[in-house]
Design a protein around this motif. Structure first.
Motif, short mmCIF file in Angstrom:
data_model
loop_
_atom_site.label_atom_id
_atom_site.label_comp_id
_atom_site.label_asym_id
_atom_site.label_seq_id
_atom_site.Cartn_x
_atom_site.Cartn_y
_atom_site.Cartn_z
N LYS A 94 1.03 -1.22 0.09
CA LYS A 94 0.09 -0.08 0.10
C LYS A 94 0.92 1.47 0.00
CE LYS A 94 1.27 0.90 4.30
NZ LYS A 94 2.16 1.96 4.52
N PRO A 95 0.39 2.40 -0.48
CA PRO A 95 -0.66 2.37 -1.45
C PRO A 95 -0.23 1.92 -2.79
CG PRO A 95 0.48 4.51 -1.79
CD PRO A 95 1.27 3.56 -0.56
N GLU A 165 15.65 14.98 1.49
CA GLU A 165 14.48 14.48 0.87
C GLU A 165 14.59 12.89 0.50
OE1 GLU A 165 12.68 17.35 -1.72
OE2 GLU A 165 11.92 15.60 -2.99
N PRO A 166 14.31 12.13 1.60
CA PRO A 166 14.18 10.56 1.31
C PRO A 166 12.73 10.54 0.82
CG PRO A 166 13.70 11.37 3.67
CD PRO A 166 14.24 12.47 3.06
N ASN A 167 12.55 9.25 -0.03
CA ASN A 167 11.77 9.14 -0.66
C ASN A 167 10.34 9.29 -0.30
OD1 ASN A 167 13.69 8.35 -2.78
ND2 ASN A 167 13.29 6.26 -2.51
N ILE A 168 10.10 8.74 0.98
CA ILE A 168 8.77 8.63 1.70
C ILE A 168 8.17 10.06 2.13
CG2 ILE A 168 9.58 8.57 4.11
CD1 ILE A 168 6.72 6.54 2.46
N LEU A 171 7.46 14.51 -2.90
CA LEU A 171 6.29 14.43 -3.84
C LEU A 171 6.59 13.64 -4.80
CD1 LEU A 171 5.07 18.22 -3.58
CD2 LEU A 171 3.98 16.18 -2.81
N LYS A 172 7.85 13.68 -5.29
CA LYS A 172 8.38 12.98 -6.70
C LYS A 172 8.13 11.75 -6.57
CE LYS A 172 12.56 12.02 -9.39
NZ LYS A 172 13.97 12.22 -9.56
N PHE A 173 8.35 10.95 -5.23
CA PHE A 173 7.93 9.56 -5.02
C PHE A 173 6.51 9.39 -4.41
CE2 PHE A 173 12.66 9.75 -5.45
CZ PHE A 173 12.90 8.81 -6.52
N ALA A 174 5.79 10.25 -4.70
CA ALA A 174 4.46 10.04 -4.19
C ALA A 174 4.10 9.62 -2.47
CB ALA A 174 3.62 8.91 -4.69
N GLY A 175 5.22 10.41 -1.93
CA GLY A 175 5.17 10.02 -0.58
C GLY A 175 4.35 10.89 0.42
N GLY A 176 4.36 10.96 1.77
CA GLY A 176 3.68 11.83 2.68
C GLY A 176 2.97 10.71 3.57
N ASP A 180 1.03 6.96 3.39
CA ASP A 180 1.80 5.76 4.16
C ASP A 180 0.91 5.51 5.22
OD1 ASP A 180 3.67 4.08 5.28
OD2 ASP A 180 4.97 5.48 5.85
N LEU A 181 0.93 6.05 6.48
CA LEU A 181 0.10 5.49 7.63
C LEU A 181 -1.37 5.81 7.55
CD1 LEU A 181 2.62 6.26 10.59
CD2 LEU A 181 2.55 4.27 9.15
N GLY A 182 -1.47 6.67 6.72
CA GLY A 182 -3.08 7.25 6.38
C GLY A 182 -3.62 6.08 5.50
#
Length: 336
Positions: A94-95, A165-168, A171-176, A180-182
């Motif tokens: 996920k996601p 700016e780690p992947n998680i 924005l480039k890697f669809a993180g946030g 993730d936890l959401g």
């Protein structure tokens, strides 16, 4: 015994492999990593015999039935697409994908490859306590809302505070936090209460412009559900579902280690069971059951697929409400 290939050699991949081994239904055969030395090391540790650092060769030459994808979020779609095109079943962390357009493209591709199955690894949906909450809700006279919380400080946030700016957190890697936890609390809400009529997301932004934490409000015809999520702080608040005079209390809306029902007189009843030591064991068993007997488990598979579709839609609409966009999004077009 189903043969398993993996993309990603991180801790969550190891946890899934351990669950797959414990289930007795899977055998890891093939490992992909961008670094061949890392793939070789991971394969040797887990008894796999094939390693690749080229994705096309991994899919075309690898001797596996299904692939578990645990790469950065933004890569899920392209890698799942390749897997389906090569006739491999897909288990994607996920996601599953970043937005509705990608989900619809995978649906079209699956329709063209009807023998291939695609699962989103939303582990808690397959666990006993999740289902016990679902069953108890059907017995409650009236639901008046819920507050569902999942906040855990990410070690990667230290890097954000240091100017990286780690992947998680990119924005480039669809993180946030929402992506993730959401996802866990979004799955809770959609599975237990259905799709809301309206949504709003109020994020706090990290220096990298992704949401490091946030609050989502889901409006239903007769109640609201509040989702609290974050990766830049820890929360120890329980989660609750409110009846008229009765309440379901969870120690954690994602891990569901303890579930208590308080009746109209305030008497507490433990309605949960002790969770599996490996939280991915239930999904590893369920996915294997469907792949081994797709006709016998068609209803389960279609229900999971529809749930995944609805959660993806909810996440997309929440981000749109907060004007949080990834590079592949169609802006200002909430999914109907």
């Amino acid at each position: 015994m189903l043969k398993l290939g993996i993309i990603g050699t991180n801790w969550i991949t190891q946890q899934f492999i351990d669950a797959a081994n414990e289930s007795g239904e899977w055998q890891l055969t093939t490992v992909y990593s961008r670094r061949l030395d890392r793939a070789d090391e991971f394969a040797e540790h887990n008894g796999a015999t094939e390693t690749f650092d080229d994705l096309e060769q991994f899919f075309s030459q690898g001797s596996f039935d299904a692939v578990y994808i645990a790469s950065p979020n933004s890569l899920h779609f392209s890698q799942a697409k390749m897997a389906i095109e090569h006739g491999k079943h897909v288990i994607v962390e996920k996601p599953a994908v970043a937005n509705q357009a990608e989900f619809e493209q995978l649906d079209e591709l699956l329709a063209a490859h009807p023998a291939v199955l695609c699962f989103e690894a939303a582990r808690q949906v397959h666990e006993v306590n999740f289902k016990r909450i679902q069953a108890k809700l059907q017995q409650m006279d009236r639901i008046q809302g819920a507050t569902l919380t999942y906040m855990k400080y990410s070690s990667r946030y230290d890097a954000v505070l240091a100017g990286q700016e780690p992947n998680i957190f990119s924005l480039k890697f669809a993180g946030g936090a929402l992506q993730d936890l959401g996802v866990y609390v979004a799955y809770d809400a959609v599975a237990w209460f259905g799709m809301p009529d309206d949504v709003a997301y109020y994020p706090s932004l990290a220096p990298t412009k992704v949401d490091n934490k946030g609050i989502a409000i889901l409006q239903y015809p007769s109640f609201n559900v509040t989702l609290n999520m974050g990766k830049s702080s820890n929360s120890y608040l329980p989660s609750e579902i409110y009846g008229l005079k009765d309440t379901i209390v969870m120690d954690n809306a994602a891990e569901l280690a303890k579930v208590t029902y308080y009746d109209v007189d305030g008497h507490a009843q433990n309605i949960g069971v002790a969770p599996d030591k490996n939280p991915m064991l239930a999904e590893a068993r369920d996915f294997a059951a469907v792949i081994n007997d797709p006709a016998g488990h068609a209803a389960d598979y279609q229900a999971w697929r529809q749930l995944s579709r609805n959660v993806n839609k909810l996440l997309f609409n929440l981000r749109q409400s907060a004007h949080l966009y990834f590079s592949d999004d169609e802006r200002d077009t909430p999914a109907e």
